[in-house]
Design a protein around this motif. Structure first.
Motif, PDB file in Angstrom:
ATOM      1  N   THR A  67    -165.238  52.737  -8.704  1.00  0.00           N
ATOM      2  CA  THR A  67    -163.809  52.627  -8.379  1.00  0.00           C
ATOM      3  C   THR A  67    -163.311  51.180  -8.523  1.00  0.00           C
ATOM      4  OG1 THR A  67    -164.355  52.369  -6.044  1.00  0.00           O
ATOM      5  CG2 THR A  67    -163.834  54.589  -6.772  1.00  0.00           C
ATOM      6  N   THR A  68    -164.156  50.213  -8.185  1.00  0.00           N
ATOM      7  CA  THR A  68    -163.760  48.806  -8.329  1.00  0.00           C
ATOM      8  C   THR A  68    -163.499  48.487  -9.800  1.00  0.00           C
ATOM      9  OG1 THR A  68    -165.263  48.301  -6.500  1.00  0.00           O
ATOM     10  CG2 THR A  68    -164.424  46.427  -7.771  1.00  0.00           C
ATOM     11  N   MET A  69    -164.453  48.845 -10.636  1.00  0.00           N
ATOM     12  CA  MET A  69    -164.342  48.554 -12.066  1.00  0.00           C
ATOM     13  C   MET A  69    -163.132  49.266 -12.675  1.00  0.00           C
ATOM     14  SD  MET A  69    -166.655  46.412 -12.716  1.00  0.00           S
ATOM     15  CE  MET A  69    -166.278  46.436 -14.447  1.00  0.00           C
ATOM     16  N   HIS A 156    -169.907  44.179 -13.444  1.00  0.00           N
ATOM     17  CA  HIS A 156    -170.397  45.299 -12.629  1.00  0.00           C
ATOM     18  C   HIS A 156    -169.946  45.124 -11.190  1.00  0.00           C
ATOM     19  CE1 HIS A 156    -173.615  43.246 -10.294  1.00  0.00           C
ATOM     20  NE2 HIS A 156    -173.661  42.430 -11.331  1.00  0.00           N
ATOM     21  N   SER A 157    -170.043  46.202 -10.433  1.00  0.00           N
ATOM     22  CA  SER A 157    -169.762  46.089  -9.011  1.00  0.00           C
ATOM     23  C   SER A 157    -171.056  46.292  -8.235  1.00  0.00           C
ATOM     24  CB  SER A 157    -168.697  47.094  -8.585  1.00  0.00           C
ATOM     25  OG  SER A 157    -168.354  46.881  -7.235  1.00  0.00           O
ATOM     26  N   ILE A 158    -170.956  46.337  -6.934  1.00  0.00           N
ATOM     27  CA  ILE A 158    -172.104  46.548  -6.058  1.00  0.00           C
ATOM     28  C   ILE A 158    -171.668  47.598  -5.046  1.00  0.00           C
ATOM     29  CG2 ILE A 158    -173.663  45.457  -4.374  1.00  0.00           C
ATOM     30  CD1 ILE A 158    -172.753  42.731  -5.686  1.00  0.00           C
ATOM     31  N   GLU A 186    -176.752  48.970  -4.067  1.00  0.00           N
ATOM     32  CA  GLU A 186    -176.968  49.592  -5.366  1.00  0.00           C
ATOM     33  C   GLU A 186    -176.108  48.866  -6.382  1.00  0.00           C
ATOM     34  OE1 GLU A 186    -176.045  52.488  -8.596  1.00  0.00           O
ATOM     35  OE2 GLU A 186    -174.754  51.344  -7.272  1.00  0.00           O
ATOM     36  N   ALA A 187    -176.677  48.631  -7.535  1.00  0.00           N
ATOM     37  CA  ALA A 187    -175.912  48.079  -8.652  1.00  0.00           C
ATOM     38  C   ALA A 187    -176.522  48.589  -9.947  1.00  0.00           C
ATOM     39  CB  ALA A 187    -175.927  46.549  -8.632  1.00  0.00           C
ATOM     40  N   PHE A 188    -175.681  49.012 -10.856  1.00  0.00           N
ATOM     41  CA  PHE A 188    -176.048  49.682 -12.121  1.00  0.00           C
ATOM     42  C   PHE A 188    -177.259  50.607 -12.050  1.00  0.00           C
ATOM     43  CE2 PHE A 188    -178.317  45.748 -12.457  1.00  0.00           C
ATOM     44  CZ  PHE A 188    -177.371  44.750 -12.426  1.00  0.00           C
ATOM     45  N   GLY A 189    -177.269  51.433 -11.021  1.00  0.00           N
ATOM     46  CA  GLY A 189    -178.317  52.449 -10.940  1.00  0.00           C
ATOM     47  C   GLY A 189    -179.635  51.953 -10.355  1.00  0.00           C
TER      48      GLY A 189
END
Ligand code: BG6
Length: 258
Positions: A67-69, A156-158, A186-189
């Motif tokens: 949602t941030t991105m 990316h977001s976190i 969590e970040a990019f999976g």
């Protein structure tokens, strides 16, 4: 007063740079958990920072979803393309998000708003190993993977670990495992514990965490007091060239714990 507020924010940025051990922190006023406007300000700041920072000429920008991105994407402007050719690509294959916040969608929106171009990465979520292997041989998939391999920028977001595991519809077993490993971020999976160690990874093609070390422009964009623990944990082992773009809500919450 206004000057006092600016000084405050600047001080918080310096404190976070030291605490988190990264080179750059930028803080927007407010708390995006409480006011949606703040996320838009974060998006504008990302646009402005990229405009000042990215080199002339070709830039390949790998982006994640969330949602941030998705909000940040809407705040990018054609100014970013002055003197530059921008190509947006999703950083990793689908890691289980609703269509409007998928990395493919975010990257397409960014291209639209900046006048850049983009490539889709077509790898569905739930296919057999055989189908997956065959898909990877597809020239269109290979082409995007090569672009990802050449990216100079990552956005990316976190997220909070449990929240993200649930949103991605991960199995009860995996969610239990993540909880017992005390994942908080969590970040990019990838899932991280408080020490910033990877405790689980969704296996997907595309950008891997070790690749970040070699990428000159890495932006972690995450705000809201609810993300304070996640941000702090992720930053423990984040590449030092990372720019954290956040808000006062998260910053104050992180600094409270010091
Ligand atoms: C994405 C990251 O960019 O943002 C995810 O790749 C992260 O790993 C997510 O969890 C956070 O999502 P949101 O909706 O809180 O912005």
């Amino acid at each position: 007063n206004f000057m006092g507020q600016i000084l405050d924010v600047h001080q918080q940025e310096q404190q976070l740079i030291e605490l988190l051990g990264i080179d750059h922190v930028l803080i927007v006023a407010g708390d995006s958990d409480d006011q949606p406007r703040v996320l838009k300000d974060i998006g504008r700041l990302v646009n402005e920072t990229l405009r000042l920072l990215l080199p002339d000429g070709e830039n390949i920008i790998a982006v994640m979803g969330g949602t941030t991105m998705a909000q940040v994407a809407k705040k990018l402007t054609p100014k970013l393309s002055v003197g530059r050719q921008l190509t947006f690509v999703p950083a990793r294959g689908g890691i289980g998000e609703a269509v409007d916040i998928q990395a493919n969608t975010v990257s397409a929106t960014m291209a639209k708003h900046t006048g850049g171009s983009h490539r889709m990465l077509y790898v569905p979520e739930h296919v057999s190993k055989e189908t997956y292997k065959t898909l990877l041989q597809e020239p269109s998939v290979q082409e995007v993977l090569q672009l990802i391999g050449k990216c100079n920028t990552v956005l990316h977001s976190i997220g909070e670990a449990t929240l993200m595991a649930q949103r991605r519809g991960m199995s009860a077993e995996v969610i239990d495992m993540i909880k017992s490993e005390q994942a908080v971020a969590e970040a990019f999976g990838y899932f991280f514990n408080e020490a910033g160690e990877v405790v689980y990874k969704i296996p997907r093609i595309g950008l891997q965490i070790r690749d970040l070390d070699h990428i000159p422009y890495v932006f972690a964009i995450a705000g809201g007091h609810s993300k304070a623990t996640a941000i702090q944990a992720y930053m423990k082992n984040a590449p030092s060239q990372t720019w954290l773009i956040t808000d006062e809500g998260a910053a104050k919450q992180i600094l409270k714990g010091v």
